[in-house]
Write a protein that holds these residues in place. Structure first.
Motif, PDB file in Angstrom:
ATOM      1  N   ASP A   1      92.650 -58.810  29.529  1.00  0.00           N
ATOM      2  CA  ASP A   1      93.116 -57.550  30.124  1.00  0.00           C
ATOM      3  C   ASP A   1      93.152 -57.385  31.672  1.00  0.00           C
ATOM      4  N   ALA A   2      92.882 -58.590  32.116  1.00  0.00           N
ATOM      5  CA  ALA A   2      92.830 -58.710  33.614  1.00  0.00           C
ATOM      6  C   ALA A   2      93.070 -60.194  33.999  1.00  0.00           C
TER       7      ALA A   2
ATOM      8  N   MET B   1      88.362 -57.836  31.678  1.00  0.00           N
ATOM      9  CA  MET B   1      87.309 -57.596  30.586  1.00  0.00           C
ATOM     10  C   MET B   1      86.150 -56.914  31.397  1.00  0.00           C
ATOM     11  N   ASN B   2      85.257 -56.541  30.718  1.00  0.00           N
ATOM     12  CA  ASN B   2      84.093 -55.724  31.247  1.00  0.00           C
ATOM     13  C   ASN B   2      82.854 -56.421  30.657  1.00  0.00           C
ATOM     14  N   LEU B   3      81.708 -56.584  31.162  1.00  0.00           N
ATOM     15  CA  LEU B   3      80.500 -57.051  30.701  1.00  0.00           C
ATOM     16  C   LEU B   3      79.899 -55.785  30.123  1.00  0.00           C
TER      17      LEU B   3
ATOM     18  N   VAL C   1      78.292 -59.303  26.228  1.00  0.00           N
ATOM     19  CA  VAL C   1      79.405 -59.570  25.541  1.00  0.00           C
ATOM     20  C   VAL C   1      80.576 -59.412  26.774  1.00  0.00           C
ATOM     21  N   LEU C   2      81.708 -59.867  26.585  1.00  0.00           N
ATOM     22  CA  LEU C   2      82.931 -59.419  27.228  1.00  0.00           C
ATOM     23  C   LEU C   2      83.752 -58.706  26.479  1.00  0.00           C
ATOM     24  N   VAL C   3      84.159 -57.460  26.844  1.00  0.00           N
ATOM     25  CA  VAL C   3      84.982 -56.538  25.943  1.00  0.00           C
ATOM     26  C   VAL C   3      86.457 -56.496  26.805  1.00  0.00           C
ATOM     27  N   ALA C   4      87.519 -56.740  25.615  1.00  0.00           N
ATOM     28  CA  ALA C   4      88.749 -56.488  26.347  1.00  0.00           C
ATOM     29  C   ALA C   4      89.355 -55.464  25.822  1.00  0.00           C
TER      30      ALA C   4
ATOM     31  N   ALA D   1      93.451 -55.994  23.073  1.00  0.00           N
ATOM     32  CA  ALA D   1      92.364 -56.001  22.218  1.00  0.00           C
ATOM     33  C   ALA D   1      92.821 -56.081  20.887  1.00  0.00           C
ATOM     34  N   ARG D   2      94.347 -56.239  20.831  1.00  0.00           N
ATOM     35  CA  ARG D   2      94.982 -56.307  19.693  1.00  0.00           C
ATOM     36  C   ARG D   2      95.087 -57.839  19.413  1.00  0.00           C
ATOM     37  N   GLN D   3      95.136 -58.556  20.466  1.00  0.00           N
ATOM     38  CA  GLN D   3      95.433 -60.032  20.653  1.00  0.00           C
ATOM     39  C   GLN D   3      94.255 -60.943  20.032  1.00  0.00           C
TER      40      GLN D   3
END
Lengths: 99, 99, 99, 99, 99
Positions: free
Chosen positions: C75-76, E1-3, E55-58, E63-65
């Motif tokens: 997403d980035a 993505m976020n940590l 973790v990494l979150v998209a 998020a659907r990929q």
């Protein structure tokens, strides 16, 4: 979707040609009590909303899921005019009859 | 869409090749009174906007719905140049004739 | 897009298999003056950006519009390395020659 | 997805026709402790959620991935009713039996 | 993505049927120093992440990929388990051997 109130209109003659014919409304965000939050957005109008009306605004790719906005560079759309809403059974907003 | 003012340009020669030919404009967000909010975004230009102009910026996937940005890694696009807007019937911004 | 500065890298061996081969860079957000805003994002690298480089990051579905990230849960993406930018005609950032 | 609590319903008879039959619920955001954060969203209901229920809300294009919301201008959907959740092994919320 | 850090799980038996079999993890956002920011998200798990893991979150359509989330009303997914990251060459997080 977010609650909002139409407060004005943005005029732009020079624009991506696919946007011709769309009206850009200036919409103030409302919270669940009907108070303005201080934020605002410019949304395309898909339902004929006028100044002063309380509306629902859909954002992102969902803003393109109307006939008026399909495949256009539009990230916010007014897709409903609100009649009323309640919180915990108490009516927080009801459109007046003469609007 | 958000109201913004073009204040500068970002130059980047090394980039995803699909972005060749696009101009990246630095755009400050404006609120409904025309005041800068302190935020900014780098937006591709689809309408020939220049420094000082007040524009509308579409974000997210909607930023790819112009011929210039289609299928490109672009999440913000200037898709209109603003002539004027009003709030409650009072004009808050009007482009000057000599711009 | 947002301005950012690459400050590190995230290593993750256990991941969605489609992400194999992508580098995850830690990018701090910059404002138009080149100051760090305090925010950061982990972005896939599509242009070979290295530590210390100033870049443009595209977010959301637009982050998948590169060959490296197509159809991936990303997403980035870093889709450009910034050479310079100006605000009101004054250069706010210019990449040094020896970088 | 975000945790939320259904607190009311929004009525809108004049709307994009594809939205006919959808219920618009007013949902307050909850944090991981189950406390209201002060934010709220209007979400379409895909699972028959009622007032007082704790739910999960999906936003953005993902809000259209239900049979009820497919291809509609809907950017938030209730896609699950929460039974319980824990943080660090401690139950923070459990739906009461008589709900 | 976020940590992020997995701190719990959300149980929801009544949900959009396409979500059957997905685990909803409660993930606290981390900043680049590994400190919790106070925010959290409920993310579907695509990589077998457990409590305590970083973790990494998209988010969003990305998020659907994953195979687990394709075409589902899911706007956040855990798509990687983090081994380590550095900022300016200094390791800010390293997964312990016995995890």
């Amino acid at each position: 979707m977010n609650l909002g109130k139409v407060v004005g209109m943005v005029v732009a003659t020079r624009k991506e040609s696919s946007m011709d014919g769309l009206r850009f409304m200036l919409v103030r965000h409302l919270d669940e009590q009907g108070k303005e939050t201080g934020g605002q957005v410019v949304a395309a109008d898909a339902v004929g909303a006028g100044p002063g009306e309380v509306v629902l605004v859909a954002s992102g790719s969902s803003a393109r899921q109307t006939q008026a906005t399909d495949k256009r560079p539009c990230d916010a759309v007014i897709m409903a005019i609100v009649d009323s809403w309640d919180v915990g059974g108490a009516v927080k907003y009801r459109k007046s009859e003469d609007e």
